[in-house]
Structures are given as C-alpha cells and as structure tokens.
Enzyme design. Sequence first.
Site, PDB file in Angstrom:
ATOM      1  N   GLU A 107       2.359   5.923   4.263  1.00  0.00           N
ATOM      2  CA  GLU A 107       1.155   6.538   4.817  1.00  0.00           C
ATOM      3  C   GLU A 107       0.491   5.606   5.825  1.00  0.00           C
ATOM      4  O   GLU A 107       0.573   4.384   5.718  1.00  0.00           O
ATOM      5  CB  GLU A 107       0.165   6.881   3.697  1.00  0.00           C
ATOM      6  CG  GLU A 107       0.645   8.030   2.818  1.00  0.00           C
ATOM      7  CD  GLU A 107      -0.377   8.460   1.788  1.00  0.00           C
ATOM      8  OE1 GLU A 107      -0.465   9.669   1.522  1.00  0.00           O
ATOM      9  OE2 GLU A 107      -1.085   7.585   1.240  1.00  0.00           O
ATOM     10  N   CYS A 154      -4.733   2.149  10.864  1.00  0.00           N
ATOM     11  CA  CYS A 154      -4.404   1.330   9.698  1.00  0.00           C
ATOM     12  C   CYS A 154      -2.969   1.648   9.325  1.00  0.00           C
ATOM     13  O   CYS A 154      -2.640   2.806   9.025  1.00  0.00           O
ATOM     14  CB  CYS A 154      -5.349   1.651   8.543  1.00  0.00           C
ATOM     15  SG  CYS A 154      -4.968   0.759   7.013  1.00  0.00           S
ATOM     16  N   CYS A 167       4.013  -1.486  -2.834  1.00  0.00           N
ATOM     17  CA  CYS A 167       3.505  -2.858  -2.817  1.00  0.00           C
ATOM     18  C   CYS A 167       3.823  -3.520  -4.147  1.00  0.00           C
ATOM     19  O   CYS A 167       3.729  -2.881  -5.204  1.00  0.00           O
ATOM     20  CB  CYS A 167       1.990  -2.865  -2.580  1.00  0.00           C
ATOM     21  SG  CYS A 167       1.299  -4.529  -2.427  1.00  0.00           S
ATOM     22  N   CYS A 180      -2.317  -5.540  -7.594  1.00  0.00           N
ATOM     23  CA  CYS A 180      -3.780  -5.516  -7.729  1.00  0.00           C
ATOM     24  C   CYS A 180      -4.159  -4.308  -8.588  1.00  0.00           C
ATOM     25  O   CYS A 180      -3.758  -3.179  -8.308  1.00  0.00           O
ATOM     26  CB  CYS A 180      -4.444  -5.434  -6.358  1.00  0.00           C
ATOM     27  SG  CYS A 180      -4.084  -6.857  -5.299  1.00  0.00           S
ATOM     28  N   CYS A 211      -5.652  -0.805  -7.127  1.00  0.00           N
ATOM     29  CA  CYS A 211      -5.118  -0.260  -5.876  1.00  0.00           C
ATOM     30  C   CYS A 211      -4.013   0.755  -6.138  1.00  0.00           C
ATOM     31  O   CYS A 211      -3.107   0.517  -6.946  1.00  0.00           O
ATOM     32  CB  CYS A 211      -4.588  -1.394  -5.008  1.00  0.00           C
ATOM     33  SG  CYS A 211      -3.981  -0.857  -3.399  1.00  0.00           S
ATOM     34  N   CYS A 226      -9.726   2.631   1.846  1.00  0.00           N
ATOM     35  CA  CYS A 226      -9.132   1.378   1.371  1.00  0.00           C
ATOM     36  C   CYS A 226      -8.725   1.481  -0.093  1.00  0.00           C
ATOM     37  O   CYS A 226      -9.512   1.866  -0.953  1.00  0.00           O
ATOM     38  CB  CYS A 226     -10.140   0.252   1.550  1.00  0.00           C
ATOM     39  SG  CYS A 226      -9.552  -1.352   1.000  1.00  0.00           S
TER      40      CYS A 226
END
Length: 356
Positions: A91, A104, A111, A115, A118, A334
């Site tokens: 994305e 962005c 990932c 975290c 997220c 975010c």
Amino acid sequence: MKRPLLDASTADLSAWMTDRGHPTYRARQVVRWVFDRRAESFETMSDLPKGLRSELDAEWTVFGTEIAHQHVSPDGTDKLLLRCQDGRTIECVLMAESDRRTVCISSQVGCGMGCVFCASGLKGVERNLTTAEILEQVLRLRNLLPPNDRLTNLVVMGMGESLANLDHLIPALDRLCSPEGLNFGQRRVTISTVGLPEKMRKLAELDRQYHLAVSLHAPTPELRDLLVPINARVGLDAVMDAADAYFHRSGRQVTFEYVLLADLNDRPEHAEALGKLLSGRKAHVNLIPYNPVAGLPYQRPSGEAVRRFERIVRDRGVSVSVRKTKGREIDAACGQLRRRLQPESPRPSLVTLSPS
C-alpha cells in the site's frame, strides 16, 4: 513475464536499443515519457515508431505493478493497493493539503520489526521491494494528480523497515531526485527507521541530504523494549548515538517520531523523560496520536493528554509538533497500512503492557 521498465537504467535501455538497431536517444525518449509525460503504456508514446513500440511492448511493461484497489478518504487522501508481479500486495498513500502534495511509500512487503501497535507488521515481512516497485509507487500516485500539479514531498514511512532495504531504496530515491527522474529535491525526502544503528551510519556515509526520522515511541530502554521489540537487540543508546552521527555527518536535524498510546507512553513522566533524552540535541519530536487498528488493544489518547505531553516536551527546550491525522477513515494513516483487499477478522489482544 515482461520486465518492468524501471528495473532498467537509461544506460541499460540504450544498450537494448543499440542491440536492435535503434538510436540510443530513443531510450531517453521512453524515460521522459514515463517520468515527465505520465505514460503508462508504450502505445501512448506517440513520437516513437510503431515498430519500436511493438518491440518494447513484447519484452517490457511500463509498470510491473497493477492497481488492485483505490480508496479515497473524505479528506481527499488517496490510498492505492498495488499488486506486484508475484501476487504480493503493498500500500501507498497520496496526501494533499494546501500547497503540499506528499506521497508515503512502502519499502517492503510487510514488516519484520514487530512494533506492537502497528498494522503493517501483523503478518511479518515477506520480502524487500525492488527498485522498480519503489519507483512505481511514487509515479502511480503522482499520476493521480491533475496534469499541472506536482509532488512536493516524499516520505518512506509506509510498510516495511526502510533501512533494511537500502540496496534498493537508495537507487530508487537517487533516480527520483535526478534530472532524468522527477528532479526531486533530496531535502524533500524523509526516510523513516525504527532505529537500526549500523544502517543509520551507512546511510550517513552515503552523503545524501535525505531527512532521517527515527521511530522512537518511548523515552526509556525498558518501555521501548516492550513497544518496539527490536530495541532489546540494538539498544536505545546505540540508536541515539547513530542519530547523532547522522546529524553530524549530514548537518540535517533528525526527527524523532513518537506514537502516543493512551496510558502507556503518554504520561507526564514519559514526556519529562523524552525531554531529558533530547535536550541539547538538534532534534525535532513529531507526536503522533495513535490511529486505531482493528484487532489491536491500544487506544488513542485524549486531546488534553496530547497537549499536555507536547507542552512538557517543549518546556524542556525541545522542538515538538503534533502530526495532523489524514486518511484514518480508509486505514491510510500512520501505522494503519496492512496490504488487504477485504477487512480481516479482528485479531485478539496481543499484549497488555504495564505502564512504565
């Protein structure tokens, strides 16, 4: 499978032209069509001979990705879900505000940093993106703009740990910033990292003017170990030392991103500790009120808590701002990118953290 055009440099494309009896200047024409004239197929490249267009189309594809889905938020934010040639999806987001047009982009499929708050890392990391796949995100988003509109800022803050894919990311950014690309200013590019000290130092040694943003999220090693698991391996002191080294080598102020999680890292004592950590450093703090993710147990702090935190950090003499949320309604804000076509079933609570 056809080769994505942006996998090749202009020199590679010139050699391909020579091998087939075409003048090398045709390669520059093709590149200009893609970067300057927003071509997405060879057929639209009207000043190329039809035979050459057919030859190109037989071996190459302008874009190796395809748009699987486009979402538009009420605030005008665009989010694209792109399907890569191997079927994996990523994305990327276009945000427009006043005279700014910011993209962005992602650097990996998923990932691996873990975290806890997220969405991008919920399924781990599958692979690095290629240079072409990184470039294509920027161009596809740029092509959504009106003909006379142009991008003003680029942030590598989408899916993935940016510095884990330096070998493909830097060539992509360098090409975008070159005259044969978009002639984008290096100082308008921000690379975000969770904090990989060796990679941060390597980036510094490249002597670029890209802006570095470190995803800090906690002011103490103990709390950061809980929120950002990679910290237990690399250490907060090492991250801060590498950030200092980047500033001294590049001369560019480092930004520290801090996602505020209600009752976890948003208390006055956390703000005091953050101010103490950054006091005396040439640094800026970007506070990001948490954007909720379906299936995760964390909450967005109140406006009063955010303002209190900001005030305490500023009183310590540290530059600080609160990021304006855009695209939250379409999971484009975010921490919300998660490469999905359909909503997933809610994920059970992952962890209950004890406040530091």
